[in-house]
Design an enzyme around this catalytic site. Structure first.
Site, PDB file in Angstrom:
ATOM      1  N   LYS A   1       1.996 -15.261   2.359  1.00  0.00           N
ATOM      2  CA  LYS A   1       2.255 -15.873   1.086  1.00  0.00           C
ATOM      3  C   LYS A   1       3.802 -16.394   1.154  1.00  0.00           C
ATOM      4  CE  LYS A   1       0.949 -17.593  -2.751  1.00  0.00           C
ATOM      5  NZ  LYS A   1      -0.165 -18.908  -2.860  1.00  0.00           N
TER       6      LYS A   1
ATOM      7  N   TYR B   1       0.757  -1.451   0.089  1.00  0.00           N
ATOM      8  CA  TYR B   1      -0.059  -0.024  -0.137  1.00  0.00           C
ATOM      9  C   TYR B   1       0.801   1.113   0.128  1.00  0.00           C
ATOM     10  CZ  TYR B   1      -5.032  -1.503   0.635  1.00  0.00           C
ATOM     11  OH  TYR B   1      -6.031  -1.943   0.452  1.00  0.00           O
TER      12      TYR B   1
ATOM     13  N   ASP C   1      -3.910 -17.776   0.330  1.00  0.00           N
ATOM     14  CA  ASP C   1      -5.184 -18.499  -0.430  1.00  0.00           C
ATOM     15  C   ASP C   1      -5.800 -19.490   0.405  1.00  0.00           C
ATOM     16  OD1 ASP C   1      -2.787 -19.875  -0.354  1.00  0.00           O
ATOM     17  OD2 ASP C   1      -2.804 -20.633  -2.399  1.00  0.00           O
TER      18      ASP C   1
ATOM     19  N   ASP D   1     -12.622  -8.040   4.245  1.00  0.00           N
ATOM     20  CA  ASP D   1     -14.046  -8.177   3.493  1.00  0.00           C
ATOM     21  C   ASP D   1     -14.667  -9.567   3.400  1.00  0.00           C
ATOM     22  OD1 ASP D   1     -13.828  -5.547   2.913  1.00  0.00           O
ATOM     23  OD2 ASP D   1     -14.270  -5.497   0.764  1.00  0.00           O
TER      24      ASP D   1
ATOM     25  N   ASP E   1      -6.772  -6.659   3.870  1.00  0.00           N
ATOM     26  CA  ASP E   1      -7.845  -5.682   3.253  1.00  0.00           C
ATOM     27  C   ASP E   1      -8.854  -6.704   2.514  1.00  0.00           C
ATOM     28  OD1 ASP E   1      -9.363  -3.615   1.741  1.00  0.00           O
ATOM     29  OD2 ASP E   1      -8.296  -4.213   0.127  1.00  0.00           O
TER      30      ASP E   1
HETATM   31  C1  IPM Z   1     -10.451  -0.480   3.513  1.00  0.00           C
HETATM   32  C2  IPM Z   1     -10.480   0.190   2.168  1.00  0.00           C
HETATM   33  C3  IPM Z   1      -9.507   1.084   2.030  1.00  0.00           C
HETATM   34  C4  IPM Z   1      -8.317   0.456   1.715  1.00  0.00           C
HETATM   35  C5  IPM Z   1      -9.724   1.938   0.569  1.00  0.00           C
HETATM   36  C6  IPM Z   1     -10.719   2.730   0.528  1.00  0.00           C
HETATM   37  C7  IPM Z   1      -8.287   2.713   0.562  1.00  0.00           C
HETATM   38  O1  IPM Z   1     -10.747  -0.702   1.164  1.00  0.00           O
HETATM   39  O2  IPM Z   1     -10.572   0.176   4.654  1.00  0.00           O
HETATM   40  O3  IPM Z   1     -10.641  -1.602   3.586  1.00  0.00           O
HETATM   41  O4  IPM Z   1      -8.009  -0.458   0.835  1.00  0.00           O
HETATM   42  O5  IPM Z   1      -7.718   0.286   3.034  1.00  0.00           O
HETATM   43 MG    MG Z   2     -11.015  -2.752   2.040  1.00  0.00          MG
END
Ligand code: IPM
Ligand code: MG
Length: 360
Positions: free
Chosen positions: A192, A137, A224, A252, A248
Site C-alpha cells: 500500500k 502483527y 486494494d 483467505d 492474512d
Molecule cells: C491465519 C490466522 C491467524 C493469523 C490467526 C488465527 C492468528 O488467521 O493463520 O491466517 O491472523 O495469522
Molecule cells: Mg487468517
C-alpha cells in the site's frame, strides 16, 4: 537418521483431521518419530497456557511440526495472552517461521465448488507468499492509552505499529523470487505504497533484491487493487509476495476462490528449513467431534512437510497423487459434496487415501 515430527492437534476439528494425516504419514514407512503435544484452548484448559513451555520445547526440537487448528468461541473472552491464537503466533515468532506458503489450487474435480464462474477460476494455481513474523502483527509499541496528541487528544485510543526492517523484507523477497523461478517466473509484490511509509520501504527493498533476479518478471500492486483483481481475473497471478497483514486477508480471499478451503494446505518455514505445516482452514468448532470434517488439507500439509522440511519429494508426490485419485473416484466430505458424488466422513476419507496410497 530419524525425522522428529511434533504433532499438535489443537482444538475443534484439529484432533480428527490430524489423526487421518498421522495415519497417512505412518503408512509411508519413513523413519519418523512422532511426538504429540497439547496446544491452543485444549492446552489452556490443562496447563493454563495455549502454548505450554513443554509444547514449545517439543516443537523447537523437531524437524517439522504438523499443526491442526486452534480456537473456540468459548475462549474469546480470555485476556489476549491466553487465547488459543497466541499459540500459533507464539510458535511463528519463537521458531522464526517468516515464510508462509499458501497455495490456492482449484482441483478440476471441484470446479463447481467455487462461487466464481468456472471460466474465471478453472485451472487456478496461485501461491500467496505471506511474511509471517513482522508487520503490524508484532510491531511495538501497541496497546491502549489516552491519545497523547491529535484531534482526539486525551481520549482513550487503541494503537498498533506497522514496521518492517530491511532484512525482514529482503529475506521474504528472496524466497519470493526463488519460488517464482521454480514456477512461471512471475512475481507480484503487494503493498500500500501510495499511503504507507512501511509499504514504500517494502517496495524499495523488493526492487533492490530484484536486481539479483533479472529473469523473474516483477510487478507491484496496491493491496486494494489486488483484492479486486483476485476476484476479477485470478489467473493473472502466479506468485504473490506480501506482508503479514495483507497476506492474512488476501490468502483467505484466494482460498475462497477455490471454493474448498477444506482442501488447502500451508507451510511456514524458517531460515533453516524447519517448518510448521497446517491446513488453511480453522478449528470449525461448530462441526467438531462429528466425524464430518475434511482431512485432506491436513493430509496435503503433511505432503508439504515431506517436501519442504524432510526432502522426501517422492513420498510427497505419492500423497498428492493419492488425494487426486480419491477425488477422481468421487468421494467427498460434506464441505465439497455435490449431487452425483459420494458423501463420506473424516475417517472414511482417510481410509480412501490410505487405500489409494497402497495402490499408487
Ligand atoms: C491465519 C490466522 C491467524 C493469523 C490467526 C488465527 C492468528 O488467521 O493463520 O491466517 O491472523 O495469522
Ligand atoms: Mg487468517
Amino acid at each position: 537418521m530419524t525425522y522428529q515430527i511434533a504433532v499438535l492437534p489443537g482444538d475443534g476439528i484439529g484432533p480428527e483431521i490430524i489423526e487421518q494425516a498421522v495415519r497417512v504419514l505412518s503408512a509411508l514407512k519413513l523413519p519418523l518419530e512422532i511426538k504429540q503435544a497439547p496446544v491452543g484452548g485444549t492446552a489452556y484448559d490443562q496447563f493454563g497456557h495455549p502454548l505450554p513451555p513443554e509444547t514449545l520445547a517439543t516443537a523447537q526440537a523437531s524437524h517439522a511440526i504438523l499443526f491442526g487448528a486452534v480456537g473456540d468461541w468459548k475462549y474469546d473472552k480470555l485476556p489476549r495472552a491466553h487465547r488459543p491464537e497466541q499459540a500459533i503466533l507464539g510458535l511463528r515468532k519463537a521458531l522464526g517461521l517468516f515464510a508462509n506458503l499458501r497455495p490456492a489450487i482449484l482441483y478440476p474435480e471441484l470446479a463447481n465448488a467455487s462461487s466464481l464462474k468456472p471460466e474465471i477460476v478453472s485451472g487456478l494455481d496461485i501461491l500467496i507468499l505471506r511474511e509471517l513474523t513482522g508487520d503490524i502483527y508484532f510491531g511495538q509499541p501497541r496497546g491502549t492509552r489516552d491519545a497523547p496528541d491529535g484531534p482526539f487528544a486525551g481520549e482513550p485510543e487503541g494503537f498498533d505499529t506497522m514496521r518492517y526492517a530491511k532484512s525482514e523484507v529482503s529475506r521474504i523477497a528472496h524466497v519470493g523470487f526463488q519460488t517464482a523461478r521454480k514456477r512461471s517466473g512471475k512475481l507480484c509484490s503487494v503493498d500500500k505504497a501510495n499511503v504507507l511509509e512501511t509499504s514504500q520501504f517494502w517496495r524499495d527493498v523488493v526492487l533492490e533484491v530484484a536486481k539479483e533476479y533479472p529473469d523473474v518478471e516483477l510487478t507491484h500492486m496496491y493491496v486494494d487493487n489486488a483484492a479486486m483483481q483476485l476476484v476479477r481475473a485470478p489467473r493473472e497471478f502466479d506468485v504473490i509476495v506480501t506482508g503479514n497483514l495483507f497476506g492474512d486477508i488476501l490468502s483467505d480471499e484466494a482460498a475462497m476462490l477455490t471454493g474448498s478451503i477444506g482442501m488447502l494446505p500451508s507451510a511456514s518455514l524458517n531460515e533453516t528449513g524447519q517448518g510448521l505445516y497446517e491446513p488453511s482452514h480453522g478449528s470449525a468448532p461448530d462441526i467438531a467431534g462429528q466425524g464430518v470434517a475434511n482431512p485432506l488439507a491436513t493430509i496435503l500439509s503433511a505432503a508439504m512437510m515431506l517436501r519442504h522440511s524432510l526432502n522426501e519429494d517422492a513420498s510427497a508426490n505419492r500423497i498428492e497423487a493419492a488425494v487426486r485419485a480419491v477425488l477422481a473416484s468421487g468421494l467427498r466430505t460434506a464441505d465439497i459434496y455435490e449431487p452425483g458424488t459420494t458423501k463420506v466422513g473424516t475417517a472414511q476419507m482417510g481410509d480412501a487415501v490410505l487405500e489409494a496410497l497402497s495402490q499408487g
